[in-house]
Design an enzyme around this catalytic site. Structure first.
Site, mmCIF file in Angstrom:
data_model
loop_
_atom_site.group_PDB
_atom_site.id
_atom_site.type_symbol
_atom_site.label_atom_id
_atom_site.label_comp_id
_atom_site.label_asym_id
_atom_site.label_seq_id
_atom_site.Cartn_x
_atom_site.Cartn_y
_atom_site.Cartn_z
ATOM 1 N N ASP A 321 0.789 -1.143 -0.072
ATOM 2 C CA ASP A 321 -0.232 -0.137 0.227
ATOM 3 C C ASP A 321 1.008 1.062 -0.103
ATOM 4 O O ASP A 321 0.294 2.330 -0.460
ATOM 5 C CB ASP A 321 -0.890 -0.017 1.207
ATOM 6 C CG ASP A 321 -2.001 -1.119 0.986
ATOM 7 O OD1 ASP A 321 -2.254 -1.479 -0.261
ATOM 8 O OD2 ASP A 321 -2.646 -1.768 1.997
ATOM 9 N N TYR A 406 -9.727 -1.670 2.179
ATOM 10 C CA TYR A 406 -9.328 -1.412 3.633
ATOM 11 C C TYR A 406 -9.291 -0.223 3.942
ATOM 12 O O TYR A 406 -9.079 0.823 3.380
ATOM 13 C CB TYR A 406 -7.637 -1.651 3.567
ATOM 14 C CG TYR A 406 -7.120 -2.990 2.973
ATOM 15 C CD1 TYR A 406 -7.666 -4.202 3.507
ATOM 16 C CD2 TYR A 406 -6.369 -3.023 1.755
ATOM 17 C CE1 TYR A 406 -7.294 -5.552 2.875
ATOM 18 C CE2 TYR A 406 -5.885 -4.352 1.378
ATOM 19 C CZ TYR A 406 -6.427 -5.195 1.429
ATOM 20 O OH TYR A 406 -6.023 -6.553 1.151
#
Length: 568
Positions: A321, A406
């Site tokens: 990420d 997420y």
């Protein structure tokens, strides 16, 4: 005279009543509104010392952007729709000076470090990426190329992040080259029509060899919580070229069957030689709309995730990420849900893949949190009676970033430091024994773990990849289960008899020391930090950050952790 006084008092009384009624009516007609900002707005500004670490202001972002645009030899664009074959100003960020410069200034009355910004430019027309230092701020008047100084090499264009401009071309490519040729299949298998659409979800890393830019794209129903609405259809798109007309679909997965092209699937579907997917009703069972009042919030942080699946889109996925830019997805926090309503909220500015610096209102909250237990307390009834106690609270800084499916809640909690104490050193060991008989005594002890298997890729049989699989084991002795819990930090699960699982008696440790993927494999070379539960090494002046560009090439990382982890 007495009558006149009574008359005046009566008139005053009536006037007071009418005035109060008028005021009540006026206020009752106002629409109740929630305060858009905290009652306790942050006050104060950075002084010359704290300004060393202060984020760039909106004016500084604009000054750097305008300076770069004035350098005609760079020929760069700031349009968000900039194509991959054009030069794009992707990122502006604060350059934090070296530690030695900061300490010399703060502790030894040395000169103030030069305030500068880091600028990242994707040179699509020239085939490489450059990083510049621009300064001094405010009012920059110079820039210098620091790419080779920071990375030790030139940066290939294939290491760049997918920008908004490239995503726009990708969506157009999918519409023309996938959805239109397969319109009949889309409707008959997935129920796609004017109202019902499929959404794309991409896989990372993009390819299995350095320099590749091949992305498996999975498709999901466009409903709430789309990530649990897969339809069983994926395509592998090669978009390494900066010219989108040269992009192509190299593989197609439909209902577990692989095809070399969209046309091959279309023809086989029309001929009835494939096992077709039967259309099912669209149900919005993944909605995240709250049904009950939230009871508590817990801080979480995640930066990397490794997937395992029978399909290539998820089976090959290893999300880093930080390569996307975690902070860019920190948006406005919801009062009373994300943070206490009376918290102080702070705006932030950033410049990444945008045409101008963007302001994000209320994206950081600050509040005092009562920790639910005393900082110190003691009750004495031995020889004398007394009690003393102190309430325990902490100062919390919180932001929440949402990346795909997420939501990362990042909370920094600063607790009050205790006073110095004199005393001896001792330890306590507390053992808890819990009887977990649930719905009878036929319980068993089982572990759920992740193991990697070296499997051949169905669409490229000559290549192999380590893919995680779920493994369940039943433990038959107390000694084995105890050692496993203490040493390996795995998920421990008590179960009822066969077919009678009870989710209420699941035990889970807070962390695992199992590596995310096996060592020495190509895909892990850019993820070596997952081998270490805790590590430290000396930071050199040339190391500025773990910038996203370092994370875009995991098979052959621009900077590998192993080469620096041994230094102290």
């Amino acid at each position: 005279m007495h009558s006149l006084l009574k008359w005046v008092l009566g008139l005053f009384f009536v006037f007071s009543i009418l005035l109060n009624v008028a005021i009540l009516i006026a206020y009752s007609r106002r629409t109740p509104q929630c305060a858009s900002r905290s009652k306790h707005a942050p006050v104060g500004k950075h002084d010359e010392r704290s300004r060393v670490f202060a984020d760039l202001t909106q004016d500084e972002y604009l000054q750097v952007q305008q300076y770069m645009l004035q350098q005609k030899d760079l020929d760069i664009s700031t349009r968000q729709s900039t194509r991959p074959d054009e030069n794009f100003l992707f990122l502006i960020d604060l350059h934090v000076p070296t530690k030695s410069e900061v300490l010399k200034y703060l502790d030894a009355q040395g000169p103030a470090p030069r305030r500068e910004a880091t600028v990242v430019v994707f040179y699509g027309a020239r085939g490489f990426i450059k990083e510049y230092l621009v300064g001094p701020l405010p009012n920059p008047n110079s820039h210098r190329d620091v790419t080779r100084t920071r990375y030790g090499t030139e940066l290939p264009l294939s290491a760049r992040t997918v920008t908004i401009g490239e995503y726009m071309l990708m969506f157009q490519f999918l519409e023309v080259n996938v959805f239109l040729p397969l319109s009949t299949l889309m409707h008959e298998s997935f129920g796609v029509d004017a109202q019902k659409k499929l959404n794309a979800f991409e896989q990372m890393p993009r390819g299995i060899r350095a320099g590749e830019r091949k992305t498996w794209i999975s498709f999901f129903r466009d409903l709430s919580g789309l990530y649990i609405q897969p339809v069983g259809f994926e395509v592998l798109v090669n978009h390494v070229s900066t010219n989108s007309s040269q992009w192509r679909v190299e593989r197609v997965l439909y209902n577990g069957q692989y095809f070399m092209s969209v046309e091959e699937l279309r023809d086989a579907y029309s001929a009835g030689t494939v096992k077709k997917i039967e259309k099912t009703p669209w149900e919005d069972y993944g909605s995240l709309k709250p049904r009950t009042r939230p009871l508590q919030l817990g801080p979480q942080l995640e930066a990397m995730s490794v997937y395992g699946s029978v399909t290539p889109g998820m089976g090959m996925t290893k999300f880093l990420d930080s390569s996307i830019g975690i902070g860019r997805f920190a948006h406005e926090l919801v009062r009373g849900v994300d943070c206490p309503y009376e918290a102080t909220y702070v705006d932030t500015y950033r410049y990444i893949d945008v045409p101008k610096p963007m302001r994000f209102r209320n994206s950081i909250c600050i509040f005092e949190l009562y920790l639910g237990q005393p900082l110190r307390r003691h009750f004495a009834d031995f020889f004398h009676n007394s009690y003393g106690g102190m309430a325990n609270s902490a100062l919390v800084f919180r932001t929440i970033t949402a990346i795909g499916n997420y939501d990362y809640m990042q909370s920094e909690t600063r607790s009050p430091s205790g006073s110095e104490r004199a005393g001896n050193i001792h330890t306590h060991f507390i053992n808890f024994k819990v009887d977990l008989d649930v719905a009878g005594v036929k319980n068993m002890f089982q572990t759920k773990d992740m193991e990697f298997k070296n499997v051949s890729l169905p669409w490229m049989p000559e290549h192999y990849a380590m893919v995680p699989h779920l493994v369940e084991k039943t433990l038959h002795t107390e000694q084995r289960s105890g050692k496993l819990a203490a040493q390996e930090g795995r998920l421990l699960l008590h179960e009822l008899g066969p077919g009678k699982r009870d989710r209420l008696n699941t035990l889970q440790q807070k962390a695992t020391n199992q590596p995310f993927c096996p060592d020495s494999r190509a895909a892990q070379q850019g993820q070596l930090q997952n081998e270490m539960a805790l590590s430290s090494w000396r930071k050199t002046p040339s190391e500025v950050s773990s910038r996203s560009l370092r994370r875009r090439t995991p098979t052959e990382p621009i900077q590998e952790l192993r080469t620096t982890a041994g230094r102290r």
